[in-house]
Design an enzyme around this catalytic site. Structure first.
Site, PDB file in Angstrom:
ATOM      1  N   ILE A   1       0.172   6.904  11.611  1.00 38.63           N
ATOM      2  CA  ILE A   1       0.079   6.345  12.973  1.00 38.63           C
ATOM      3  C   ILE A   1       1.435   6.353  13.668  1.00 38.63           C
ATOM      4  O   ILE A   1       1.515   6.219  14.889  1.00 38.63           O
ATOM      5  CB  ILE A   1      -0.537   4.929  12.930  1.00 38.63           C
ATOM      6  CG1 ILE A   1      -1.081   4.564  14.305  1.00 38.63           C
ATOM      7  CG2 ILE A   1       0.465   3.905  12.407  1.00 38.63           C
ATOM      8  CD1 ILE A   1      -2.061   3.416  14.289  1.00 38.63           C
TER       9      ILE A   1
ATOM     10  N   TYR B   1      -7.073  -7.839   2.121  1.00 37.78           N
ATOM     11  CA  TYR B   1      -6.705  -6.571   1.485  1.00 37.78           C
ATOM     12  C   TYR B   1      -7.669  -6.257   0.339  1.00 37.78           C
ATOM     13  O   TYR B   1      -8.263  -5.179   0.278  1.00 37.78           O
ATOM     14  CB  TYR B   1      -5.268  -6.678   0.978  1.00 37.78           C
ATOM     15  CG  TYR B   1      -4.717  -5.453   0.278  1.00 37.78           C
ATOM     16  CD1 TYR B   1      -4.606  -4.236   0.939  1.00 37.78           C
ATOM     17  CD2 TYR B   1      -4.265  -5.529  -1.052  1.00 37.78           C
ATOM     18  CE1 TYR B   1      -4.066  -3.123   0.302  1.00 37.78           C
ATOM     19  CE2 TYR B   1      -3.723  -4.428  -1.686  1.00 37.78           C
ATOM     20  CZ  TYR B   1      -3.628  -3.219  -1.015  1.00 37.78           C
ATOM     21  OH  TYR B   1      -3.093  -2.131  -1.648  1.00 37.78           O
TER      22      TYR B   1
ATOM     23  N   LYS C   1     -10.480  -3.317   0.072  1.00 38.55           N
ATOM     24  CA  LYS C   1     -10.275  -2.265  -0.925  1.00 38.55           C
ATOM     25  C   LYS C   1     -11.473  -2.149  -1.877  1.00 38.55           C
ATOM     26  O   LYS C   1     -11.878  -1.056  -2.235  1.00 38.55           O
ATOM     27  CB  LYS C   1      -8.985  -2.517  -1.712  1.00 38.55           C
ATOM     28  CG  LYS C   1      -7.726  -2.319  -0.892  1.00 38.55           C
ATOM     29  CD  LYS C   1      -7.645  -0.915  -0.346  1.00 38.55           C
ATOM     30  CE  LYS C   1      -6.424  -0.189  -0.688  1.00 38.55           C
ATOM     31  NZ  LYS C   1      -6.363   1.165  -0.151  1.00 38.55           N
TER      32      LYS C   1
HETATM   33  P1  NAD Z   1       2.675   1.818   3.086  1.00 37.36           P
HETATM   34  O1  NAD Z   1       2.452   0.577   3.878  1.00 37.36           O
HETATM   35  O2  NAD Z   1       4.065   2.138   2.669  1.00 37.36           O
HETATM   36  O3  NAD Z   1       2.091   3.081   3.863  1.00 37.36           O
HETATM   37  C1  NAD Z   1       0.897   3.036   4.566  1.00 37.36           C
HETATM   38  C2  NAD Z   1       1.034   3.943   5.769  1.00 37.36           C
HETATM   39  O4  NAD Z   1      -0.168   3.836   6.546  1.00 37.36           O
HETATM   40  C3  NAD Z   1       2.198   3.568   6.690  1.00 37.36           C
HETATM   41  O5  NAD Z   1       3.078   4.662   6.862  1.00 37.36           O
HETATM   42  C4  NAD Z   1       1.517   3.189   8.005  1.00 37.36           C
HETATM   43  O6  NAD Z   1       2.243   3.585   9.166  1.00 37.36           O
HETATM   44  C5  NAD Z   1       0.195   3.919   7.905  1.00 37.36           C
HETATM   45  N1  NAD Z   1      -0.846   3.336   8.748  1.00 37.36           N
HETATM   46  C6  NAD Z   1      -1.081   2.032   9.034  1.00 37.36           C
HETATM   47  N2  NAD Z   1      -2.103   1.916   9.880  1.00 37.36           N
HETATM   48  C7  NAD Z   1      -2.555   3.174  10.142  1.00 37.36           C
HETATM   49  C8  NAD Z   1      -3.585   3.713  10.937  1.00 37.36           C
HETATM   50  N3  NAD Z   1      -4.377   2.918  11.677  1.00 37.36           N
HETATM   51  N4  NAD Z   1      -3.753   5.054  10.949  1.00 37.36           N
HETATM   52  C9  NAD Z   1      -2.953   5.869  10.226  1.00 37.36           C
HETATM   53  N5  NAD Z   1      -1.934   5.419   9.470  1.00 37.36           N
HETATM   54  C10 NAD Z   1      -1.747   4.082   9.425  1.00 37.36           C
HETATM   55  O7  NAD Z   1       1.703   1.745   1.844  1.00 37.36           O
HETATM   56  P2  NAD Z   1       1.733   2.590   0.482  1.00 37.36           P
HETATM   57  O8  NAD Z   1       2.358   1.734  -0.529  1.00 37.36           O
HETATM   58  O9  NAD Z   1       2.235   3.935   0.720  1.00 37.36           O
HETATM   59  O10 NAD Z   1       0.175   2.596   0.192  1.00 37.36           O
HETATM   60  C11 NAD Z   1      -0.637   3.727   0.347  1.00 37.36           C
HETATM   61  C12 NAD Z   1      -1.986   3.422  -0.258  1.00 37.36           C
HETATM   62  O11 NAD Z   1      -1.828   3.095  -1.643  1.00 37.36           O
HETATM   63  C13 NAD Z   1      -2.719   2.244   0.369  1.00 37.36           C
HETATM   64  O12 NAD Z   1      -4.086   2.520   0.406  1.00 37.36           O
HETATM   65  C14 NAD Z   1      -2.478   1.106  -0.599  1.00 37.36           C
HETATM   66  O13 NAD Z   1      -3.513   0.171  -0.577  1.00 37.36           O
HETATM   67  C15 NAD Z   1      -2.429   1.838  -1.923  1.00 37.36           C
HETATM   68  N6  NAD Z   1      -1.671   1.130  -2.951  1.00 37.36           N
HETATM   69  C16 NAD Z   1      -0.315   1.026  -2.882  1.00 37.36           C
HETATM   70  C17 NAD Z   1       0.369   0.339  -3.888  1.00 37.36           C
HETATM   71  C18 NAD Z   1       1.855   0.189  -3.886  1.00 37.36           C
HETATM   72  O14 NAD Z   1       2.400  -0.581  -4.690  1.00 37.36           O
HETATM   73  N7  NAD Z   1       2.580   0.886  -3.032  1.00 37.36           N
HETATM   74  C19 NAD Z   1      -0.348  -0.236  -4.940  1.00 37.36           C
HETATM   75  C20 NAD Z   1      -1.730  -0.161  -4.939  1.00 37.36           C
HETATM   76  C21 NAD Z   1      -2.382   0.562  -3.954  1.00 37.36           C
HETATM   77  C1  VAH Z   2       0.638  -4.795  -2.495  1.00 35.51           C
HETATM   78  N1  VAH Z   2       1.913  -3.052  -3.523  1.00 35.51           N
HETATM   79  O1  VAH Z   2       1.441  -5.593  -2.987  1.00 35.51           O
HETATM   80  C2  VAH Z   2       0.593  -3.392  -3.056  1.00 35.51           C
HETATM   81  C3  VAH Z   2      -0.386  -3.229  -4.165  1.00 35.51           C
HETATM   82  C4  VAH Z   2      -1.008  -3.917  -6.493  1.00 35.51           C
HETATM   83  C5  VAH Z   2      -0.262  -4.221  -5.287  1.00 35.51           C
HETATM   84  O2  VAH Z   2      -1.688  -3.112  -3.722  1.00 35.51           O
HETATM   85  O3  VAH Z   2      -0.082  -5.099  -1.589  1.00 35.51           O
END
Ligand code: NAD
Ligand code: VAH
Length: 311
Positions: free
Chosen positions: A33, A137, A141
């Site tokens: 976004i 969240y 999910k």
């Molecule tokens: P992040 O917040 O760093 O990245 C998410 C991205 O989504 C951001 O760049 C943001 O600009 C974008 N975004 C937000 N709203 C949007 C929209 N309406 N349209 C398009 N883009 C949009 O998160 P991340 O850590 O990179 O997570 C990515 C995925 O992995 C997510 O689904 C998250 O639930 C999952 N996840 C992450 C972790 C972790 O520890 N990082 C753990 C478990 C699951």
């Molecule tokens: C959060 N890093 O804290 C993410 C992730 C397991 C945690 O989903 O929201």
């Protein structure tokens, strides 16, 4: 061509690099976004809540596969639950709609241990257990996971996903989650600054290092479908830590480093999540095997953050 949504976040920044090096930059379209991306990538601005625009981008770029990472994470999720519902649940439903309508090849969706809730048992938690998340969240999910599984069964769509623990990485900082303290604490130590932790020192959560997370995504994505016994909810992880155990590990490199603990609203979120998870099904079905233990993760983080800081 592969489309990545939410491609400019903590995982997307590294997953896009990884996919580009594997398949070539002409085969990967990064979207988010955010209005602009830096670096030499094919980029388009795309809001996952906008179904018409998603359809247009997919048709115009011959997209066959989607890595759908766009989401609002747990901490921001509690500040803006309605936005979180819209982006996480409606955004993912939009992905299912286009995969079905345009008959796309595969869709990857990352889920989270945030799907578990306060009444889930705490230790070595398997995929099938009490699942009543208490955060927006987690609610979005688990719903996205279940919809993916439903559409896989009902329409034969190839939807794959896994439940990540907290991810530790140095290339792009996490900004919106509950597990972010782990990265923040190491960054502060390397910069020579004290750290105030927003969780209590004995808060235990599962974690994993980013290189293992990227391998997990690719391995699951490439696994023969006939080997998979689950669709969207494979548990993966590596080790469990607390702020106190991380502090002790960091002190091996920075003996002067100081941390104080001031729990905020994120403590409630963390208290509802498991201490450790059972990822034997991912091991069995697609050979998931993390390479980085806790000590090796911290060592590699310190090394790379020092390099980054110097540069
Ligand atoms: P992040 O917040 O760093 O990245 C998410 C991205 O989504 C951001 O760049 C943001 O600009 C974008 N975004 C937000 N709203 C949007 C929209 N309406 N349209 C398009 N883009 C949009 O998160 P991340 O850590 O990179 O997570 C990515 C995925 O992995 C997510 O689904 C998250 O639930 C999952 N996840 C992450 C972790 C972790 O520890 N990082 C753990 C478990 C699951
Ligand atoms: C959060 N890093 O804290 C993410 C992730 C397991 C945690 O989903 O929201």
């Amino acid at each position: 061509t592969i489309l990545i949504t939410g491609g400019l976040g903590q995982i997307g920044t590294e997953l896009s690099e990884h996919l580009i090096s594997k398949y070539g930059s002409e085969k990967v379209l990064v979207s988010d976004i955010k209005s602009e991306a830096s670096g030499d990538i094919r980029y388009t601005r795309l809001d996952v809540a906008d179904l018409d625009k998603i359809m247009k981008v997919i048709k115009e770029n011959d997209i066959t596969d989607i890595f759908h990472l766009a989401a609002i994470l747990s901490a921001t999720g509690e500040k803006d639950p309605f936005l979180t519902f819209n982006v996480n649940l409606m955004g993912t439903q939009n992905m299912y709609t286009v995969v079905k309508k345009l008959n796309l090849n595969k869709l990857f969706i990352p889920s989270t241990i945030g799907v578990y809730g306060p009444t889930t048992p705490k230790d070595m938690v398997p995929e099938d257990t009490v699942i009543r998340p208490a955060t927006m969240y987690g609610i979005t999910k688990i719903s996205a996971e279940m919809l993916g599984e439903y559409y896989s069964k009902k329409f034969g769509m190839d939807v794959r996903g896994l439940r990540f623990p907290g991810l530790i990485s140095y290339k792009f900082p996490p900004t919106a989650g509950t597990t972010d303290y782990a990265v923040d604490m190491i960054i502060h130590a390397v910069k020579g600054e004290d750290y105030t932790c927003y969780l209590k020192q004995d808060t235990e959560m599962p974690m994993m290092y980013m290189p293992d997370a990227l391998d997990a995504v690719i391995d699951l994505y490439e696994a023969p479908r006939s080997n998979l016994t689950r669709s969207t909810d494979y548990n993966v992880g590596s080790y469990s830590i607390t702020p106190a155990s991380l502090y002790e590990e960091i002190k091996k490199y920075y003996p002067e480093f100081r941390v104080e603990y001031k729990p905020d609203y994120r403590q409630d979120i963390a208290d509802g999540w498991p201490h450790s998870i059972d990822f034997t099904k991912a091991q069995r079905d697609w050979n998931f095997k993390p390479k980085y233990d806790f000590q090796r993760t911290v060592k590699d983080m310190v090394l790379n953050l020092k390099r980054k800081l110097k540069a």
